[in-house]
Design a protein around this motif. Structure first.
Motif, PDB file in Angstrom:
ATOM      1  N   ALA A  22       0.837  -1.209   0.000  1.00 52.92           N
ATOM      2  CA  ALA A  22       0.000   0.000   0.000  1.00 52.92           C
ATOM      3  C   ALA A  22       0.866   1.251   0.000  1.00 52.92           C
ATOM      4  N   PHE A  23       1.952   1.259   0.782  1.00 52.33           N
ATOM      5  CA  PHE A  23       2.844   2.415   0.814  1.00 52.33           C
ATOM      6  C   PHE A  23       3.502   2.628  -0.543  1.00 52.33           C
ATOM      7  N   LYS A  24       3.956   1.551  -1.178  1.00 50.27           N
ATOM      8  CA  LYS A  24       4.595   1.678  -2.496  1.00 50.27           C
ATOM      9  C   LYS A  24       3.613   2.197  -3.533  1.00 50.27           C
ATOM     10  N   MET A  25       2.370   1.723  -3.496  1.00 48.53           N
ATOM     11  CA  MET A  25       1.365   2.201  -4.450  1.00 48.53           C
ATOM     12  C   MET A  25       1.053   3.671  -4.217  1.00 48.53           C
ATOM     13  N   ALA A  26       0.912   4.073  -2.968  1.00 50.33           N
ATOM     14  CA  ALA A  26       0.615   5.473  -2.652  1.00 50.33           C
ATOM     15  C   ALA A  26       1.776   6.371  -3.055  1.00 50.33           C
ATOM     16  N   PHE A  27       2.999   5.950  -2.784  1.00 47.76           N
ATOM     17  CA  PHE A  27       4.162   6.753  -3.147  1.00 47.76           C
ATOM     18  C   PHE A  27       4.259   6.896  -4.660  1.00 47.76           C
ATOM     19  N   PHE A  28       4.018   5.805  -5.394  1.00 47.26           N
ATOM     20  CA  PHE A  28       4.062   5.868  -6.853  1.00 47.26           C
ATOM     21  C   PHE A  28       2.991   6.826  -7.374  1.00 47.26           C
ATOM     22  N   THR A  29       1.806   6.778  -6.813  1.00 43.70           N
ATOM     23  CA  THR A  29       0.715   7.640  -7.257  1.00 43.70           C
ATOM     24  C   THR A  29       1.023   9.105  -6.977  1.00 43.70           C
ATOM     25  N   ILE A  30       1.504   9.401  -5.779  1.00 44.67           N
ATOM     26  CA  ILE A  30       1.836  10.786  -5.436  1.00 44.67           C
ATOM     27  C   ILE A  30       2.961  11.291  -6.322  1.00 44.67           C
ATOM     28  N   LYS A  31       3.964  10.464  -6.544  1.00 42.18           N
ATOM     29  CA  LYS A  31       5.092  10.853  -7.391  1.00 42.18           C
ATOM     30  C   LYS A  31       4.614  11.113  -8.819  1.00 42.18           C
ATOM     31  N   LYS A  32       3.739  10.275  -9.322  1.00 40.15           N
ATOM     32  CA  LYS A  32       3.226  10.438 -10.688  1.00 40.15           C
ATOM     33  C   LYS A  32       2.425  11.732 -10.820  1.00 40.15           C
ATOM     34  N   VAL A  33       1.605  12.048  -9.848  1.00 38.89           N
ATOM     35  CA  VAL A  33       0.813  13.280  -9.883  1.00 38.89           C
ATOM     36  C   VAL A  33       1.723  14.498  -9.851  1.00 38.89           C
ATOM     37  N   VAL A  34       2.745  14.470  -9.015  1.00 41.22           N
ATOM     38  CA  VAL A  34       3.674  15.603  -8.938  1.00 41.22           C
ATOM     39  C   VAL A  34       4.425  15.774 -10.249  1.00 41.22           C
ATOM     40  N   VAL A  35       4.879  14.683 -10.826  1.00 39.80           N
ATOM     41  CA  VAL A  35       5.582  14.762 -12.117  1.00 39.80           C
ATOM     42  C   VAL A  35       4.647  15.300 -13.197  1.00 39.80           C
ATOM     43  N   ASN A  36       3.404  14.849 -13.214  1.00 41.67           N
ATOM     44  CA  ASN A  36       2.436  15.345 -14.197  1.00 41.67           C
ATOM     45  C   ASN A  36       2.204  16.843 -14.041  1.00 41.67           C
ATOM     46  N   LEU A  37       2.078  17.307 -12.806  1.00 43.90           N
ATOM     47  CA  LEU A  37       1.850  18.735 -12.577  1.00 43.90           C
ATOM     48  C   LEU A  37       3.061  19.567 -12.969  1.00 43.90           C
ATOM     49  N   VAL A  38       4.250  19.078 -12.687  1.00 41.99           N
ATOM     50  CA  VAL A  38       5.464  19.810 -13.077  1.00 41.99           C
ATOM     51  C   VAL A  38       5.580  19.886 -14.592  1.00 41.99           C
ATOM     52  N   LEU A  39       5.338  18.779 -15.284  1.00 39.06           N
ATOM     53  CA  LEU A  39       5.391  18.798 -16.743  1.00 39.06           C
ATOM     54  C   LEU A  39       4.286  19.676 -17.330  1.00 39.06           C
ATOM     55  N   GLY A  40       3.124  19.684 -16.691  1.00 37.79           N
ATOM     56  CA  GLY A  40       2.047  20.568 -17.130  1.00 37.79           C
ATOM     57  C   GLY A  40       2.406  22.026 -16.957  1.00 37.79           C
ATOM     58  N   PHE A  41       3.074  22.355 -15.840  1.00 44.05           N
ATOM     59  CA  PHE A  41       3.500  23.737 -15.638  1.00 44.05           C
ATOM     60  C   PHE A  41       4.552  24.135 -16.667  1.00 44.05           C
ATOM     61  N   VAL A  42       5.447  23.221 -17.001  1.00 42.56           N
ATOM     62  CA  VAL A  42       6.458  23.509 -18.022  1.00 42.56           C
ATOM     63  C   VAL A  42       5.778  23.771 -19.365  1.00 42.56           C
ATOM     64  N   ALA A  43       4.772  22.981 -19.704  1.00 41.78           N
ATOM     65  CA  ALA A  43       4.030  23.190 -20.949  1.00 41.78           C
ATOM     66  C   ALA A  43       3.299  24.530 -20.926  1.00 41.78           C
ATOM     67  N   TYR A  44       2.685  24.857 -19.782  1.00 45.54           N
ATOM     68  CA  TYR A  44       1.990  26.142 -19.645  1.00 45.54           C
ATOM     69  C   TYR A  44       2.975  27.303 -19.777  1.00 45.54           C
ATOM     70  N   TYR A  45       4.111  27.204 -19.097  1.00 47.17           N
ATOM     71  CA  TYR A  45       5.116  28.265 -19.136  1.00 47.17           C
ATOM     72  C   TYR A  45       5.635  28.456 -20.560  1.00 47.17           C
ATOM     73  N   ALA A  46       5.882  27.354 -21.258  1.00 47.88           N
ATOM     74  CA  ALA A  46       6.373  27.447 -22.631  1.00 47.88           C
ATOM     75  C   ALA A  46       5.324  28.084 -23.535  1.00 47.88           C
ATOM     76  N   ALA A  47       4.076  27.712 -23.361  1.00 50.99           N
ATOM     77  CA  ALA A  47       3.016  28.271 -24.216  1.00 50.99           C
ATOM     78  C   ALA A  47       2.844  29.766 -23.976  1.00 50.99           C
ATOM     79  N   VAL A  48       2.883  30.187 -22.724  1.00 51.50           N
ATOM     80  CA  VAL A  48       2.622  31.587 -22.393  1.00 51.50           C
ATOM     81  C   VAL A  48       3.843  32.468 -22.661  1.00 51.50           C
ATOM     82  N   HIS A  49       5.015  32.013 -22.245  1.00 52.54           N
ATOM     83  CA  HIS A  49       6.183  32.889 -22.299  1.00 52.54           C
ATOM     84  C   HIS A  49       7.049  32.694 -23.539  1.00 52.54           C
ATOM     85  N   MET A  50       7.065  31.511 -24.105  1.00 51.57           N
ATOM     86  CA  MET A  50       7.911  31.293 -25.276  1.00 51.57           C
ATOM     87  C   MET A  50       7.139  31.475 -26.575  1.00 51.57           C
TER      88      MET A  50
END
Length: 82
Positions: A22-50
């Motif tokens: 259960a801990f490994k599944m929760a950690f993987f899920t939290i890590k995946k969500v954080v990575v998705n949000l960071v990549l989404g912010f990078v895409a947003y930043y590139a679209a708006v500023h670049m």
């Protein structure tokens, strides 16, 4: 006479294994969500500023980005660019 299924040792071992999985599944899920949000912010930043695409995104798009990564942000950027 105690059966194997009612053994306190087996019960403890099963509990520990379930807790580890259960801990490994929760950690993987939290890590995946954080990575998705960071990549989404990078895409947003590139679209708006670049690419100078005016985007006003809301909570719904960030929620989709948390689930699907930068893909929703890229689609909305293309939509706004057209």
């Amino acid at each position: 006479m105690e059966t194997l299924l009612a053994s306190p040792i087996l019960s403890t071992v099963t509990t520990v294994i379930v807790a580890i999985v259960a801990f490994k599944m929760a950690f993987f899920t939290i890590k995946k969500v954080v990575v998705n949000l960071v990549l989404g912010f990078v895409a947003y930043y590139a679209a708006v500023h670049m690419f100078n695409i005016p985007m006003d995104v809301g909570f719904w798009l960030w929620a989709l980005t948390a689930l699907f990564g930068p893909i929703p942000m890229i689609v909305v950027a293309i939509w706004h660019a057209l």
